[in-house]
Design a protein around this motif. Structure first.
Motif: not given
Length: 181
Positions: A128-146
């Motif tokens: 599982q990796v975590w990326a920003a979601a459009g704002h410095p206080a927002a993130v989302f989880s995903t997989s490398y493949a996704e």
């Protein structure tokens, strides 16, 4: 802590993820996390599981490099991979113009126009990796493949292996100025 994305950019990213069938959830954190180290600490995950969304200019065109928070981008290596003379880290205005998002909160998706994207193979080390979601206080989880699927990105070696904890200055990923992508 899952909350509803009230910020318009975060809501747009959440909609994009939902429409793409993404499996992760958008989380709005209690405070901004503008570095990989801060995001890792807030989420309780290794810094390498944080996706840094770094925008570069290659011949005035945007190139998005999604790299592990524990990895450095080698700009010369990426430039050679792309077949360009060089790249340069994008200015804040360039970033906002091409992504619609602020530095520190650039999501890998949800940009006004598609951006060519390289996805660091170092991120594949994590389920599982975590990326920003459009704002410095927002993130989302995903997989490398996704992440590859969501971005229509290309898996790439964008540097020379992971960096150790001492190689990160103040929790930020250092991008060598002499290198190109």
């Amino acid at each position: 802590m899952t909350t509803s994305p009230a910020h318009p950019r975060v809501a747009a990213v959440a909609r994009h993820l939902a429409e793409a069938g993404a499996t992760g959830e958008v989380r709005v954190l209690p405070a901004e996390v503008r570095t990989a180290a801060a995001a890792a600490q807030a989420l309780g995950v290794p810094v390498g599981a944080i996706v840094n969304s770094l925008l570069f200019a290659a011949d005035d065109a945007p190139v998005l490099i999604l790299t592990s928070g524990a990895h450095r981008v080698d700009e010369n290596q990426v430039a050679a991979l792309l077949g360009v003379a060089g790249i340069a880290p994008a200015s804040p205005d360039f970033v906002r113009r091409h992504t619609g998002q602020p530095i520190g909160g650039v999501a890998p998706v949800g940009h006004p126009e598609p951006i060519g994207t390289l996805v660091d193979i170092e991120l594949a080390r994590y389920d599982q990796v975590w990326a920003a979601a459009g704002h410095p206080a927002a993130v989302f989880s995903t997989s490398y493949a996704e992440l590859l699927q969501l971005t229509a990105g290309t898996a790439a070696e964008v540097g020379h292996g992971p960096v150790g904890p001492g190689a990160l200055s103040g929790g930020t990923t250092t991008i060598p100025q002499a290198a190109s992508a």
